[in-house]
Design a protein around this motif. Structure first.
Motif, PDB file in Angstrom:
ATOM      1  N   THR A  22      33.501  20.839 -31.525  1.00 41.07           N
ATOM      2  CA  THR A  22      32.957  19.616 -30.912  1.00 41.07           C
ATOM      3  C   THR A  22      31.436  19.669 -30.876  1.00 41.07           C
ATOM      4  OG1 THR A  22      34.932  19.426 -29.550  1.00 41.07           O
ATOM      5  CG2 THR A  22      33.019  18.156 -28.867  1.00 41.07           C
ATOM      6  N   ARG A  23      30.911  20.816 -30.448  1.00 37.88           N
ATOM      7  CA  ARG A  23      29.450  20.955 -30.387  1.00 37.88           C
ATOM      8  C   ARG A  23      28.839  20.894 -31.794  1.00 37.88           C
ATOM      9  NH1 ARG A  23      26.827  20.957 -25.341  1.00 37.88           N
ATOM     10  NH2 ARG A  23      28.462  21.285 -23.816  1.00 37.88           N
ATOM     11  N   ALA A  24      29.491  21.471 -32.754  1.00 38.02           N
ATOM     12  CA  ALA A  24      28.994  21.413 -34.134  1.00 38.02           C
ATOM     13  C   ALA A  24      29.006  19.968 -34.636  1.00 38.02           C
ATOM     14  CB  ALA A  24      29.838  22.297 -35.034  1.00 38.02           C
ATOM     15  N   ALA A  25      30.049  19.232 -34.303  1.00 34.81           N
ATOM     16  CA  ALA A  25      30.111  17.822 -34.707  1.00 34.81           C
ATOM     17  C   ALA A  25      28.997  17.019 -34.042  1.00 34.81           C
ATOM     18  CB  ALA A  25      31.477  17.239 -34.353  1.00 34.81           C
ATOM     19  N   LYS A  26      28.718  17.323 -32.765  1.00 32.26           N
ATOM     20  CA  LYS A  26      27.625  16.638 -32.068  1.00 32.26           C
ATOM     21  C   LYS A  26      26.282  16.963 -32.711  1.00 32.26           C
ATOM     22  CE  LYS A  26      29.772  16.129 -27.528  1.00 32.26           C
ATOM     23  NZ  LYS A  26      29.693  16.489 -26.103  1.00 32.26           N
ATOM     24  N   MET A  27      26.119  18.203 -33.165  1.00 36.57           N
ATOM     25  CA  MET A  27      24.878  18.573 -33.860  1.00 36.57           C
ATOM     26  C   MET A  27      24.736  17.796 -35.167  1.00 36.57           C
ATOM     27  SD  MET A  27      24.504  22.684 -33.353  1.00 36.57           S
ATOM     28  CE  MET A  27      23.150  22.739 -34.489  1.00 36.57           C
ATOM     29  N   VAL A  28      25.846  17.661 -35.881  1.00 35.02           N
ATOM     30  CA  VAL A  28      25.821  16.902 -37.135  1.00 35.02           C
ATOM     31  C   VAL A  28      25.468  15.441 -36.857  1.00 35.02           C
ATOM     32  CG1 VAL A  28      27.269  16.036 -39.023  1.00 35.02           C
ATOM     33  CG2 VAL A  28      27.373  18.442 -38.369  1.00 35.02           C
ATOM     34  N   GLN A  29      26.039  14.873 -35.794  1.00 30.74           N
ATOM     35  CA  GLN A  29      25.722  13.483 -35.446  1.00 30.74           C
ATOM     36  C   GLN A  29      24.251  13.330 -35.087  1.00 30.74           C
ATOM     37  OE1 GLN A  29      28.463  12.635 -32.285  1.00 30.74           O
ATOM     38  NE2 GLN A  29      30.092  11.956 -33.677  1.00 30.74           N
ATOM     39  N   ALA A  30      23.711  14.268 -34.323  1.00 30.66           N
ATOM     40  CA  ALA A  30      22.297  14.195 -33.944  1.00 30.66           C
ATOM     41  C   ALA A  30      21.401  14.335 -35.179  1.00 30.66           C
ATOM     42  CB  ALA A  30      21.970  15.277 -32.917  1.00 30.66           C
ATOM     43  N   ALA A  31      21.773  15.233 -36.076  1.00 29.84           N
ATOM     44  CA  ALA A  31      20.985  15.396 -37.302  1.00 29.84           C
ATOM     45  C   ALA A  31      21.060  14.143 -38.161  1.00 29.84           C
ATOM     46  CB  ALA A  31      21.477  16.609 -38.087  1.00 29.84           C
ATOM     47  N   ASP A  32      22.237  13.545 -38.247  1.00 29.63           N
ATOM     48  CA  ASP A  32      22.399  12.302 -38.989  1.00 29.63           C
ATOM     49  C   ASP A  32      21.567  11.181 -38.377  1.00 29.63           C
ATOM     50  OD1 ASP A  32      23.650  10.686 -41.061  1.00 29.63           O
ATOM     51  OD2 ASP A  32      24.784   9.741 -39.424  1.00 29.63           O
ATOM     52  N   SER A  33      21.558  11.131 -37.056  1.00 31.18           N
ATOM     53  CA  SER A  33      20.744  10.127 -36.372  1.00 31.18           C
ATOM     54  C   SER A  33      19.262  10.332 -36.667  1.00 31.18           C
ATOM     55  CB  SER A  33      21.002  10.196 -34.868  1.00 31.18           C
ATOM     56  OG  SER A  33      20.187   9.288 -34.182  1.00 31.18           O
ATOM     57  N   LEU A  34      18.823  11.582 -36.702  1.00 33.79           N
ATOM     58  CA  LEU A  34      17.423  11.864 -37.040  1.00 33.79           C
ATOM     59  C   LEU A  34      17.111  11.464 -38.479  1.00 33.79           C
ATOM     60  CD1 LEU A  34      16.754  15.271 -35.270  1.00 33.79           C
ATOM     61  CD2 LEU A  34      15.662  13.082 -34.788  1.00 33.79           C
ATOM     62  N   LEU A  41      10.478   6.857 -30.212  1.00 35.24           N
ATOM     63  CA  LEU A  41      10.173   8.136 -29.565  1.00 35.24           C
ATOM     64  C   LEU A  41      11.315   8.574 -28.653  1.00 35.24           C
ATOM     65  CD1 LEU A  41       6.373   7.701 -28.733  1.00 35.24           C
ATOM     66  CD2 LEU A  41       7.406   9.221 -30.425  1.00 35.24           C
ATOM     67  N   GLN A  42      11.951   7.623 -27.962  1.00 37.63           N
ATOM     68  CA  GLN A  42      13.102   7.957 -27.125  1.00 37.63           C
ATOM     69  C   GLN A  42      14.261   8.462 -27.977  1.00 37.63           C
ATOM     70  OE1 GLN A  42      13.789   4.315 -24.976  1.00 37.63           O
ATOM     71  NE2 GLN A  42      12.405   4.871 -23.307  1.00 37.63           N
ATOM     72  N   ARG A  43      14.479   7.825 -29.121  1.00 41.12           N
ATOM     73  CA  ARG A  43      15.552   8.278 -30.013  1.00 41.12           C
ATOM     74  C   ARG A  43      15.283   9.685 -30.518  1.00 41.12           C
ATOM     75  NH1 ARG A  43      16.536   3.900 -34.540  1.00 41.12           N
ATOM     76  NH2 ARG A  43      17.595   5.693 -35.462  1.00 41.12           N
ATOM     77  N   VAL A  44      14.042   9.959 -30.897  1.00 42.75           N
ATOM     78  CA  VAL A  44      13.691  11.302 -31.368  1.00 42.75           C
ATOM     79  C   VAL A  44      13.933  12.317 -30.258  1.00 42.75           C
ATOM     80  CG1 VAL A  44      11.753  12.769 -32.050  1.00 42.75           C
ATOM     81  CG2 VAL A  44      12.053  10.547 -33.120  1.00 42.75           C
ATOM     82  N   GLU A  45      13.465  12.006 -29.060  1.00 42.50           N
ATOM     83  CA  GLU A  45      13.629  12.924 -27.928  1.00 42.50           C
ATOM     84  C   GLU A  45      15.103  13.179 -27.645  1.00 42.50           C
ATOM     85  OE1 GLU A  45      12.521  15.519 -25.066  1.00 42.50           O
ATOM     86  OE2 GLU A  45      11.128  14.439 -26.352  1.00 42.50           O
ATOM     87  N   THR A  46      15.903  12.138 -27.646  1.00 39.37           N
ATOM     88  CA  THR A  46      17.334  12.275 -27.380  1.00 39.37           C
ATOM     89  C   THR A  46      18.024  13.109 -28.455  1.00 39.37           C
ATOM     90  OG1 THR A  46      17.352  10.120 -26.289  1.00 39.37           O
ATOM     91  CG2 THR A  46      19.478  10.981 -27.009  1.00 39.37           C
ATOM     92  N   ASP A  47      17.746  12.815 -29.712  1.00 38.78           N
ATOM     93  CA  ASP A  47      18.405  13.520 -30.809  1.00 38.78           C
ATOM     94  C   ASP A  47      17.991  14.993 -30.871  1.00 38.78           C
ATOM     95  OD1 ASP A  47      19.754  11.232 -31.504  1.00 38.78           O
ATOM     96  OD2 ASP A  47      18.369  10.666 -33.102  1.00 38.78           O
ATOM     97  N   LEU A  95      11.740   4.939 -40.229  1.00 39.33           N
ATOM     98  CA  LEU A  95      10.283   5.103 -40.166  1.00 39.33           C
ATOM     99  C   LEU A  95       9.638   4.885 -41.525  1.00 39.33           C
ATOM    100  CD1 LEU A  95       9.950   8.155 -37.776  1.00 39.33           C
ATOM    101  CD2 LEU A  95       9.222   5.818 -37.332  1.00 39.33           C
ATOM    102  N   LYS A  96      10.300   5.367 -42.580  1.00 39.99           N
ATOM    103  CA  LYS A  96       9.774   5.147 -43.925  1.00 39.99           C
ATOM    104  C   LYS A  96       9.738   3.662 -44.252  1.00 39.99           C
ATOM    105  CE  LYS A  96      11.174   9.529 -46.023  1.00 39.99           C
ATOM    106  NZ  LYS A  96      12.088  10.148 -47.001  1.00 39.99           N
ATOM    107  N   GLN A  97      10.825   2.960 -43.924  1.00 40.50           N
ATOM    108  CA  GLN A  97      10.862   1.521 -44.181  1.00 40.50           C
ATOM    109  C   GLN A  97       9.794   0.808 -43.379  1.00 40.50           C
ATOM    110  OE1 GLN A  97      14.854   0.313 -43.321  1.00 40.50           O
ATOM    111  NE2 GLN A  97      15.652   1.022 -45.274  1.00 40.50           N
TER     112      GLN A  97
END
Length: 157
Positions: free
Chosen positions: A72-84, A33-39, A91-93
Motif C-alpha cells: 500500500t505504501r509503495a503504491a502511494k509512493m508511485v501515485q505521489a511520483a506520478d502526481s509530481l 506549490l501546495q501540490r508539490v509540498e503535498t506530493d 509546469l512545462k506547458q
C-alpha cells in the motif's frame, strides 16, 4: 489569454485584464506549490514507513498485514511520483504558454511601435509634399515672371 507569468503577483492598485491575470497567476502558483509540498511529503512519509517496516529482523517471517502495508505504501509512493510527473508536465506547458503570452505581448508592442512610426512617416511625407508643392509654385511663378521667359516667347526660332 493569461498574460502574466507563473511568478506574477497581484497588484492591488491595478484593474483590468493584467491585474486579473496577475491574480490568477499568483493563485495558480500557490496551488502548484501546495501540490508539490503535498506530493513530496507523501513520498518522504511513505518511504520512511517502508524503510521502518522493511527492517531486517532475526525471524525472516512476515505476516500478510506487513506485506499488505508495504504494498500500500509503495503504491502511494508511485501515485505521489506520478502526481509530481504530471505537475512537471503542467509546469512545462505553463512555461510554453507563458512564453507565447510574452511573445504576443512583444508582438503587440512592436505593432504599436510600427503604427506610431507609420503615423510619423505619413506626417513627414505630408510636410515634404507641401514643401515640394510650395517650392514648385514658387519656381513656376519665378519662371513665368522672368524676363528670360518673355524673351523666349517673343523671339521666333
Amino acid at each position: 489569454m493569461n498574460k502574466g507569468g507563473l511568478g506574477g503577483t497581484a497588484g492591488g492598485a491595478g484593474s483590468g485584464p493584467t491585474a486579473a491575470a496577475a491574480t490568477a497567476a499568483a493563485q495558480k502558483q500557490k496551488s502548484l506549490l501546495q501540490r508539490v509540498e503535498t506530493d513530496v511529503s507523501s513520498l518522504v512519509d511513505n518511504f520512511t514507513f517502508l524503510v521502518n517496516v522493511a527492517r531486517v529482523t532475526d525471524p525472516p517471517v512476515r505476516n500478510s498485514q506487513e506485506v499488505f502495508t508495504m504494498e500500500t505504501r509503495a503504491a502511494k509512493m508511485v501515485q505521489a511520483a506520478d502526481s509530481l510527473l504530471k505537475l512537471v508536465s503542467e509546469l512545462k506547458q505553463t512555461a510554453i504558454f507563458s512564453g507565447f503570452a510574452s511573445l504576443n505581448d512583444h508582438v503587440e508592442q512592436r505593432i504599436s511601435t510600427f503604427n506610431q512610426l507609420e503615423v510619423k512617416s505619413e506626417e513627414l511625407l505630408g510636410r515634404i509634399g507641401e514643401e515640394a508643392a510650395a517650392s514648385l509654385m514658387e519656381l513656376e511663378s519665378h519662371l513665368y515672371s522672368s524676363a528670360h521667359r518673355t524673351n523666349l516667347l517673343l523671339e521666333p526660332e
